[in-house]
Design a protein around this motif. Sequence first.
Motif, PDB file in Angstrom:
ATOM      1  N   GLU A 156      13.234 -12.094 -23.988  1.00 45.93           N
ATOM      2  CA  GLU A 156      12.154 -13.053 -24.199  1.00 45.93           C
ATOM      3  C   GLU A 156      10.950 -12.743 -23.314  1.00 45.93           C
ATOM      4  OE1 GLU A 156      13.841 -16.859 -23.510  1.00 45.93           O
ATOM      5  OE2 GLU A 156      15.013 -16.892 -25.371  1.00 45.93           O
ATOM      6  N   SER A 262       3.217 -23.613 -35.104  1.00 42.21           N
ATOM      7  CA  SER A 262       3.642 -23.473 -33.710  1.00 42.21           C
ATOM      8  C   SER A 262       5.088 -23.014 -33.582  1.00 42.21           C
ATOM      9  CB  SER A 262       3.467 -24.808 -32.975  1.00 42.21           C
ATOM     10  OG  SER A 262       4.349 -25.793 -33.499  1.00 42.21           O
ATOM     11  N   GLY A 263       5.920 -23.253 -34.608  1.00 41.98           N
ATOM     12  CA  GLY A 263       7.320 -22.907 -34.504  1.00 41.98           C
ATOM     13  C   GLY A 263       8.131 -23.857 -33.651  1.00 41.98           C
ATOM     14  N   ILE A 264       7.576 -25.033 -33.343  1.00 43.56           N
ATOM     15  CA  ILE A 264       8.234 -26.034 -32.509  1.00 43.56           C
ATOM     16  C   ILE A 264       8.419 -27.297 -33.340  1.00 43.56           C
ATOM     17  CG2 ILE A 264       8.058 -27.401 -30.382  1.00 43.56           C
ATOM     18  CD1 ILE A 264       6.117 -25.236 -29.367  1.00 43.56           C
ATOM     19  N   THR A 293       1.691 -24.120 -26.680  1.00 45.84           N
ATOM     20  CA  THR A 293       1.921 -22.760 -26.175  1.00 45.84           C
ATOM     21  C   THR A 293       2.800 -22.780 -24.938  1.00 45.84           C
ATOM     22  OG1 THR A 293      -0.216 -22.000 -27.064  1.00 45.84           O
ATOM     23  CG2 THR A 293       0.803 -20.673 -25.324  1.00 45.84           C
ATOM     24  N   ARG A 296       6.395 -23.449 -25.912  1.00 47.54           N
ATOM     25  CA  ARG A 296       7.032 -22.255 -26.472  1.00 47.54           C
ATOM     26  C   ARG A 296       7.390 -21.246 -25.369  1.00 47.54           C
ATOM     27  NH1 ARG A 296       3.681 -21.666 -30.161  1.00 47.54           N
ATOM     28  NH2 ARG A 296       2.288 -20.174 -29.170  1.00 47.54           N
ATOM     29  N   LYS A 297       6.575 -21.156 -24.311  1.00 46.89           N
ATOM     30  CA  LYS A 297       6.816 -20.172 -23.259  1.00 46.89           C
ATOM     31  C   LYS A 297       7.820 -20.651 -22.220  1.00 46.89           C
ATOM     32  CE  LYS A 297       3.306 -18.181 -21.370  1.00 46.89           C
ATOM     33  NZ  LYS A 297       1.991 -17.981 -20.730  1.00 46.89           N
ATOM     34  N   PRO A 300      12.041 -23.297 -24.035  1.00 47.62           N
ATOM     35  CA  PRO A 300      12.614 -22.877 -25.325  1.00 47.62           C
ATOM     36  C   PRO A 300      13.604 -23.889 -25.863  1.00 47.62           C
ATOM     37  CG  PRO A 300      13.503 -21.582 -23.509  1.00 47.62           C
ATOM     38  CD  PRO A 300      12.377 -22.379 -22.947  1.00 47.62           C
ATOM     39  N   ASN A 321       6.945 -33.058 -24.222  1.00 44.15           N
ATOM     40  CA  ASN A 321       8.073 -32.262 -24.730  1.00 44.15           C
ATOM     41  C   ASN A 321       9.347 -32.630 -23.982  1.00 44.15           C
ATOM     42  OD1 ASN A 321       6.592 -30.319 -22.610  1.00 44.15           O
ATOM     43  ND2 ASN A 321       8.786 -29.848 -22.582  1.00 44.15           N
TER      44      ASN A 321
END
Length: 373
Positions: A156, A262-264, A293, A296-297, A300, A321
């Motif tokens: 990652e 965003s994939g979240i 961002t 995501r970083k 996870p 989050n």
Amino acid sequence: MSTGRALWRRLPPWAVDTGLVALAALDAWINLLGEGTPVMWACAAAGSASLLLRRRFPLAVFLLTLPMALFMDVALAPIAALYTLAASTRDRPLLAGCALLNATAATLLWPLSDAFDGDRTWTLVQFVYTLATAFAPVLFGQLVQARHDVARQLVEVEEAREHERALYTQTVLARERAQLAREMHDVVSHQVSLIAVQAGALQVAAKDPDAREAARTIRTLSANTLDELRHMVTLLRASGGKATELTPQPTLADLQQLIANSGIETTLTGQLPADISTTAQRTIYRTVQEALTNVRKHAPGARADVRLWHDAHHFGVTVTNTAPTRPTVALPSARHGLIGLKERAELLDGTLTAEPTPEGGYRIGLRAPAQPD
């Protein structure tokens, strides 16, 4: 050693499990030879055969091997089951309890009435020794699990670095193209414009037909060259990446697309006034973009909640989050993203807050005063 390890990794899992079953059965057969009862043989068969399912049901397989440790002096099947359980779970109390069960079963004698007839000091010493032996596969399984986590985290990190390098390269190219576009627009285009103007004046003032025709040709070529230069300047500015001068700036209408890309797993609630300024819309968008961002970083597997709000005097956005569900690695960061968000908030006479939540997540909030009517 590396050759043997590579050969071991190339073996299919079913072959490894079959070999463990055979070795466990041999271990039990050696201990039961000549003195085993049908119950003991049944426990040995069940415990040894259950190793075929140790990857899918590690806890159940370990419990099935405990009667083997109680009835006979075996070590392979309980240790293999305990190692598999330690490599597949992060529940430390469960692992400690299983190690205690294994040590107790291996120390006690069957029938249990004979377990305490001998020297109790020796029984205690044997229990401590067996407990230490039981903790060895637990520690090794946890070590293997940690190694897999580190390997995944390194992948990652490498992906994040590749992404950052690509972004840096795009930024450098965009800066160079923008500089070249400015030079072409400010210098070359200006000079070509002067040539066209002078050629036009010469065309009007010249009395010789050949000179007028030459001036007209120069003027036409200069005008065409100027059009080509302007087209090239437009292409240079537009090809500098997503964040260029010619790219339309994002607004609140782009938030849904930002969240979708965003994939979240993110929820968007609330709304803002319809007459909010364009600058404020861009600030809200960039705040949500930077927060997602960071999720995501640095978190996870976490979920995010984006809440837009406003009242009579203020408006803003809060991005919260949850705690990460997968292990994370502390990556170096200069926090330029949050610094930029604070500067954007100050342009609106607002404030930006960024702080961890009690549940282990993180919260970023923007609060700005509403513009007077």
